[in-house]
Scaffold this active site. Structure first.
Site, PDB file in Angstrom:
ATOM      1  N   LYS A 130       0.817  -1.212   0.000  1.00  0.00           N
ATOM      2  CA  LYS A 130       0.000   0.000   0.000  1.00  0.00           C
ATOM      3  C   LYS A 130       0.856   1.270   0.000  1.00  0.00           C
ATOM      4  CE  LYS A 130      -4.256  -2.005   1.642  1.00  0.00           C
ATOM      5  NZ  LYS A 130      -3.842  -3.411   1.759  1.00  0.00           N
TER       6      LYS A 130
HETATM    7  C1  LIG Z   1      -4.395  -4.490   1.107  1.00  0.00           C
HETATM    8  C2  LIG Z   1      -3.606  -5.744   0.958  1.00  0.00           C
HETATM    9  C3  LIG Z   1      -3.966  -6.747   0.030  1.00  0.00           C
HETATM   10  C4  LIG Z   1      -5.205  -6.663  -0.832  1.00  0.00           C
HETATM   11  O1  LIG Z   1      -5.131  -5.653  -1.804  1.00  0.00           O
HETATM   12  P1  LIG Z   1      -6.454  -5.123  -2.560  1.00  0.00           P
HETATM   13  O2  LIG Z   1      -6.029  -3.973  -3.347  1.00  0.00           O
HETATM   14  O3  LIG Z   1      -7.425  -4.764  -1.459  1.00  0.00           O
HETATM   15  O4  LIG Z   1      -6.975  -6.264  -3.382  1.00  0.00           O
HETATM   16  C5  LIG Z   1      -3.142  -7.861  -0.071  1.00  0.00           C
HETATM   17  N1  LIG Z   1      -2.049  -8.012   0.712  1.00  0.00           N
HETATM   18  C6  LIG Z   1      -1.678  -7.078   1.622  1.00  0.00           C
HETATM   19  C7  LIG Z   1      -0.473  -7.312   2.465  1.00  0.00           C
HETATM   20  C8  LIG Z   1      -2.441  -5.912   1.767  1.00  0.00           C
HETATM   21  O5  LIG Z   1      -2.072  -4.994   2.683  1.00  0.00           O
END
Ligand SMILES: *Cc1c(COP(=O)(O)O)cnc(C)c1O
Length: 487
Positions: A130
């Site tokens: 993120k």
């Molecule tokens: C947020 C997240 C996901 C999922 O991503 P999306 O964009 O919601 O599909 C997968 N792995 C981790 C470690 C995350 O923080």
């Protein structure tokens, strides 16, 4: 570049990139998408192959945002994607060189004739993918607010990854404060320390006496108080934000270039998925013309998306039916970005999207199995699979033994599902979405040893922490915001 809502309201109105940057949903409840996807020419693809990450990000973003002056946009991407920010690579021998790549590709081996690799997206400040988008958002927000002489108070609820990525992106930013609600004493010691050890005066951690849903309910209650929201300039940074999605398009290009030698080759990506934000960016990269063979959606036990891609039935879950798993960042009951893909799948028909997502609200889902549209899922390259605690632990163990590589629980779900979709001769790139240290309990279970800890995080849990405990009461949170915004 004009943007429109997936549900069709305001067709004919003009919405620029900057217009939708600070907003969330369109006013009809739909999501924003560009009126058409920009295409990448063969010449551009060749020219982009050797660009550093920040300049590749500039090229891609400038196709979606034609109302930010190019020199400003270039400065913003160069400020965001620096080796100093993405320095938490785990390969000590050549850490500097890898950090400079921002998202280095780690080759594992060849399985069933397919070269298998991990695209490291988790070398940023909070060790999760993120950061890739949120760090850019922080700089874009600061730039836009400054230009208009405005301020913004970001309110959010988190059970871990999103909240810390937002705080690390906004810390020290002019004109921005963050009020982040988290469930008191319910996060891991590492995640708690990541957030609560921030001493920046514009970051406020509120530990809510309750569970994550209580924190989420408070955010909804405050957001529904329109007078309060306007007076205190309350905003959010949730996963439907368009700028977040578009920032994620960049690493699909970067991963493609790293895994191939020429633009005649095709690759597949596997994406650990929850809210469909990450893989939605992959879909957009493919629509722009990146030679992607398959987009593999990997879920955990919360298999809403896997069910859709297998059966054509989209069935959202109730909160009580949502499992708490050892890959918790994918524990979702419905996928908030999925509507963007459905819009494209239905040939961009906003009336049908409106009807289907009304059905989601009123009947809990929709069924496209019998419609010709579902057959088109294959044309868009999508396939899927799911994982569970046992296969997750088994995959972490196997990858450690076979490739001497420690992966986190979400990446393990991706790798497990990727192995079900390998094609001989086509490189498979699994997106690594977090580092193992964030989910240490499962690493200890799988490997009977401690997860690797990047050097900068030594002693994190013993740093002084700054947070406020509040009861699960929206009024108390409003009082806190009012008292700390000097309004
Ligand atoms: C947020 C997240 C996901 C999922 O991503 P999306 O964009 O919601 O599909 C997968 N792995 C981790 C470690 C995350 O923080």
């Amino acid at each position: 570049m004009n943007y429109l809502s997936t549900r069709g309201a305001g067709a004919g109105e003009r919405h620029t990139f900057s217009d939708i940057l600070l907003g969330g949903l369109a006013k009809d409840g739909g999501l924003y998408l560009p009126a058409q996807y920009p295409r990448v020419s063969a010449d551009e693809l060749t020219r982009w192959r050797t660009l550093p990450y920040a300049d590749l990000a500039f090229e891609i973003l400038s196709k979606f945002s034609d109302d930010i002056p190019v020199e400003d946009l270039r400065a913003l991407t160069r400020k965001t994607y620096t080796a100093e920010t993405y320095c938490h690579v785990r390969d000590d021998g050549e850490a500097d060189r890898l950090a400079a790549q921002i998202t280095p590709l780690k080759t594992l081996g060849v399985e069933n004739g397919a070269p298998l690799s991990l695209l490291e997206l988790s070398n940023g400040p909070t060790l999760a993918f993120k950061d890739m988008a949120m760090q850019l958002i922080g700089n874009l927000f600061e730039y836009t607010l400054d230009k208009h002489g405005e301020t913004l108070n970001i309110l959010g609820a988190t059970s871990g990854d999103t909240g810390s990525a937002a705080e690390y992106a906004m810390r020290g930013k002019k004109g921005i404060r963050v009020f982040m609600l988290s469930p008191h004493k319910k996060m891991s010691a590492f995640q708690t320390a990541q957030m609560y050890s921030l001493q920046d005066p514009n970051i406020f951690n509120l530990a809510v006496e309750g569970v994550f849903d209580d924190a989420q309910d408070i955010v909804k209650a405050v957001s529904n108080d329109h007078a309060f929201k306007a007076k205190y300039k309350i905003g959010t940074v949730n996963s439907i934000n368009w700028a977040r999605v578009v920032a994620q398009v960049v690493y699909y290009f970067k991963g493609y270039f790293a895994a191939t030698k020429s633009n005649d080759e095709r690759v597949s990506f596997t994406v650990p998925s929850g809210n469909f934000g990450n893989v939605c960016a992959g879909h957009i990269a493919r629509m722009m013309g990146l030679p992607i063979e398959k987009l593999v959606v990997a879920t955990n036990e919360n298999d809403v998306l896997d069910e859709f891609f297998r059966t054509g039935i989209y069935r959202v879950r109730k909160a009580a039916e949502t499992y708490h798993t050892s890959s918790p960042s994918m524990d979702i009951s419905k996928a908030s970005n999925f509507e963007r893909f459905v819009f494209d799948l239905l040939g961009r028909d906003p009336a049908r999207v409106l009807q289907l997502f009304r059905d989601v609200e009123e009947k809990g889902g929709f069924d496209l199995a019998a419609s010709g549209d579902f057959a088109r899922v294959k044309e868009f390259g999508f396939v899927s699979g799911s994982s569970n605690h046992d296969t997750r632990v088994e995959t972490i163990r196997d990858v450690f033994q076979r490739y001497d590589t420690m992966i986190d629980t979400h990446t393990a779900d991706g790798l497990k599902v990727a192995r079900e979709h390998l094609q001989s001769g086509i490189p498979m790139i699994v997106l690594e979405t977090a580092q193992p240290i964030k989910f240490g309990e499962t690493i200890r279970e799988a490997l009977l040893r401690e997860p690797e800890r990047p050097a900068a995080f030594t002693g994190l849990e013993s740093l002084p922490q700054r947070f406020e405990v509040v009861p699960a009461d929206a009024q108390r949170v409003k009082d806190f915001i009012a008292a700390n915004t000097g309004a």
